[in-house]
Design a protein around this motif. Structure first.
Motif, mmCIF file in Angstrom:
data_model
loop_
_atom_site.group_PDB
_atom_site.id
_atom_site.type_symbol
_atom_site.label_atom_id
_atom_site.label_comp_id
_atom_site.label_asym_id
_atom_site.label_seq_id
_atom_site.Cartn_x
_atom_site.Cartn_y
_atom_site.Cartn_z
ATOM 1 N N LEU A 13 0.908 -1.108 -0.013
ATOM 2 C CA LEU A 13 -0.018 0.087 -0.049
ATOM 3 C C LEU A 13 1.076 1.306 0.096
ATOM 4 C CD1 LEU A 13 -2.852 -0.845 2.846
ATOM 5 C CD2 LEU A 13 -3.241 -0.175 0.097
ATOM 6 N N LEU A 14 2.031 1.181 0.689
ATOM 7 C CA LEU A 14 2.975 2.233 0.784
ATOM 8 C C LEU A 14 3.497 2.472 -0.561
ATOM 9 C CD1 LEU A 14 4.358 4.386 2.678
ATOM 10 C CD2 LEU A 14 6.048 2.551 2.945
ATOM 11 N N GLY A 15 3.927 1.415 -1.339
ATOM 12 C CA GLY A 15 4.702 1.555 -2.471
ATOM 13 C C GLY A 15 3.564 2.260 -3.453
ATOM 14 N N LEU A 16 2.178 1.757 -3.518
ATOM 15 C CA LEU A 16 1.319 2.010 -4.538
ATOM 16 C C LEU A 16 0.790 3.941 -4.302
ATOM 17 C CD1 LEU A 16 -1.344 -0.910 -4.398
ATOM 18 C CD2 LEU A 16 -0.370 0.196 -6.480
ATOM 19 N N TYR A 17 0.815 3.877 -3.047
ATOM 20 C CA TYR A 17 0.088 5.386 -2.840
ATOM 21 C C TYR A 17 1.292 6.485 -3.321
ATOM 22 C CZ TYR A 17 -4.455 4.551 -1.079
ATOM 23 O OH TYR A 17 -5.945 4.384 -1.054
ATOM 24 N N ALA A 18 2.728 5.945 -2.788
ATOM 25 C CA ALA A 18 3.801 6.697 -3.157
ATOM 26 C C ALA A 18 3.992 6.951 -4.343
ATOM 27 C CB ALA A 18 4.883 6.156 -2.238
ATOM 28 N N PHE A 19 3.842 5.837 -5.221
ATOM 29 C CA PHE A 19 3.941 6.154 -6.791
ATOM 30 C C PHE A 19 2.791 6.892 -7.436
ATOM 31 C CE2 PHE A 19 3.798 4.503 -11.153
ATOM 32 C CZ PHE A 19 5.174 4.398 -11.632
ATOM 33 N N GLY A 20 1.547 6.891 -6.969
ATOM 34 C CA GLY A 20 0.635 7.585 -7.463
ATOM 35 C C GLY A 20 0.706 8.833 -7.200
ATOM 36 N N LEU A 21 1.163 9.290 -5.972
ATOM 37 C CA LEU A 21 1.162 10.633 -5.456
ATOM 38 C C LEU A 21 2.389 11.496 -6.030
ATOM 39 C CD1 LEU A 21 0.086 10.008 -2.006
ATOM 40 C CD2 LEU A 21 -1.310 11.341 -3.479
ATOM 41 N N PHE A 22 3.508 10.749 -6.198
ATOM 42 C CA PHE A 22 4.600 11.253 -6.293
ATOM 43 C C PHE A 22 5.300 10.900 -7.858
ATOM 44 C CE2 PHE A 22 4.901 10.731 -1.716
ATOM 45 C CZ PHE A 22 4.290 12.316 -1.364
#
Length: 481
Positions: free
Chosen positions: A412-421
């Motif tokens: 989840l951390l990887g997915l959201y970080a990739f999506g946001l940044f």
């Protein structure tokens, strides 16, 4: 305390919760169950979230870790402050702008359906295990001090426990929980304060000298800078704390569902700000209690350690009936304030993310399906707790919970970080493969890290896992948005 006295206490406590449920749950619509009609006062949400984020594990395990780990856990708590700042300034504005009921809907609009289902599935897995762990710990204590003496088998204890939660949440879900959590946080903090007061008296000093007493204790070291390879090193603990807060609150439907009941983004941000300040202070008090309990055990020849220390001292009767009563009240409050919201958020996520009920059915059918899922998840929690009881090792529970969270929240951390940044798109259908491969790789690296690098990961595993997921998504990227 006699078992029957504890039973009366539990019954009275639940009578109050069911009464609250009756007054808050007159409508029973999905808007109430999932979002409390977006009418929740932010200060109630903030106060109630303290109980939900602490849980029975904090209540029992954190004081128990002080003897072996001193105050090293406080480094993690200081890291939380950075994580909550990110939630308030980055994630909440996104969720409010998109007007989300389930926060994983963001993944669908950013990447596609496979990423969305992957994110929601990892949450469901994390929360089922996490909520069961927390309840398991408390059910064990109740079994020990009450139900064993009455000849009630463990599976009956567990079933009644979940049934009671189902009873006061089935009508209005999150709307009821905002009120019951406030009450439960109050009882938990009351238990903490009363125990500190009576143990201080017994040890022969008053609360005004508490900080002096802690400063002199060999167990009160907070900062560890000497050995960078150790899991207690400040940088590792602090960074882990920041990321634990981001994923276990900001990327967690359970905790964010409460924030999304506030009237506006500004209210939700106020809630996170005040919640952070109080949470740091409360965690410090739990560690202080750990020092007092450890010293008390040394003086009085009490041999229990870790998770057994606080229950053994509080219920022995040596500190008086008041401490025993408030310990049990605090313990029940701590357990149920995290379990009731877990049951509600799991129902929300499964209904909206996995079954898409909002897209497929009219309001009446949505309500009917939601109620069926609520029952199914209650049964699932009972089954998972029984598995824990008969197949679990005895390592300190808090570390186990966070270790497991490191593996399931990492994707989840990887997915959201990739999506946001990043601005990249990904090959959506391949995302589940990355999300499963990253935790497996992390586990292999983690169990060999001492041999390979002379380095212990500890809570840091979450960051490694998130990084591997992010790296996998970079490899899957599509250049144009």
């Amino acid at each position: 305390m006699q078992p029957y006295q504890v039973l009366i206490l539990i019954a009275a406590y639940f009578a109050v919760l069911i009464l609250i449920s009756y007054f808050t749950g007159r409508g029973g619509s999905n808007a109430e169950f999932f979002k409390a009609n977006k009418q929740a006062p932010w200060y109630l949400v903030a106060f109630g979230m303290i109980g939900a984020s602490l849980s029975g594990i904090t209540f029992i395990s954190i004081p128990g870790t002080v003897e072996s780990d001193s105050f090293s856990y406080f480094q993690v708590v200081l890291g939380y402050t950075v994580g909550y700042a990110v939630i308030g300034q980055v994630l909440l504005p996104l969720y409010y702008k998109m007007n989300l009921t389930s926060i994983y809907t963001y993944l669908e609009s950013r990447f596609g359906n496979a990423s969305y289902k992957t994110g929601a599935s990892f949450f469901l897995l994390s929360r089922v295990v996490g909520a069961s762990f927390r309840l398991f710990l408390v059910a064990n204590v109740l079994q020990l001090i009450v139900f064993d003496a009455m000849g009630v088998p463990y599976y009956v204890t567990v079933t009644i426990t979940i049934l009671l939660i189902w009873l006061y949440t089935f009508k209005s879900g999150i709307k009821t929980i905002i009120w019951t959590d406030t009450l439960q946080t109050f009882f938990m903090l009351l238990a903490l304060g009363i125990t500190i007061y009576f143990i201080s008296e017994d040890l022969g000093f008053n609360l005004t000298n508490l900080f002096g007493y802690l400063a002199e204790s060999e167990h009160s070291q907070i900062f560890f800078f000497d050995d960078w390879k150790s899991k207690d090193h400040f940088v590792k603990q602090f960074l882990s704390g920041a990321f634990i807060a981001i994923v276990m609150t900001g990327l967690d439907q359970d905790m964010m569902q409460k924030n999304l009941t506030c009237r506006s983004l500004k209210d939700a941000q106020k809630n996170v700000f005040w919640f952070t300040i109080v949470l740091v202070f409360v965690n410090f008090l739990f560690l202080a209690l750990g020092v007092l309990l450890t010293d008390y055990a040394d003086i009085n020849g009490i041999t229990e350690v870790r998770d057994d220390l606080f229950p053994a001292i509080a219920t022995s009767g040596a500190l008086g009936m008041g401490v025993a009563i408030f310990f049990i009240l605090g313990l029940i409050a701590a357990a149920y304030s995290s379990a009731d919201s877990a049951l509600t958020s799991l129902t929300t996520s499964f209904s909206i993310d996995i079954l898409d009920i909002e897209k497929k059915y009219d309001e009446r059918k949505q309500v009917r399906i939601r109620k069926q899922i609520h029952i199914a998840i209650s049964v699932l929690l009972i089954l998972v707790m029984l598995v824990f009881k008969y197949a679990i090792a005895d390592k300190s529970v808090i570390n186990k919970l966070f270790q497991f969270a490191g593996y399931t929240y990492g994707p989840l951390l990887g997915l959201y970080a990739f999506g946001l940044f990043t601005k990249w798109n990904v090959k959506d259908k391949l995302v589940p493969i990355i999300a499963i491969a990253a935790p497996i790789l992390s586990y292999i690296i983690s169990i060999n890290s001492l041999v390979w690098f002379g380095f212990e990961f500890g809570f840091f595993i979450l960051i490694l896992n998130g990084f591997l997921t992010f790296l996998g998504l970079v490899l899957l990227r599509r250049k144009h948005h």
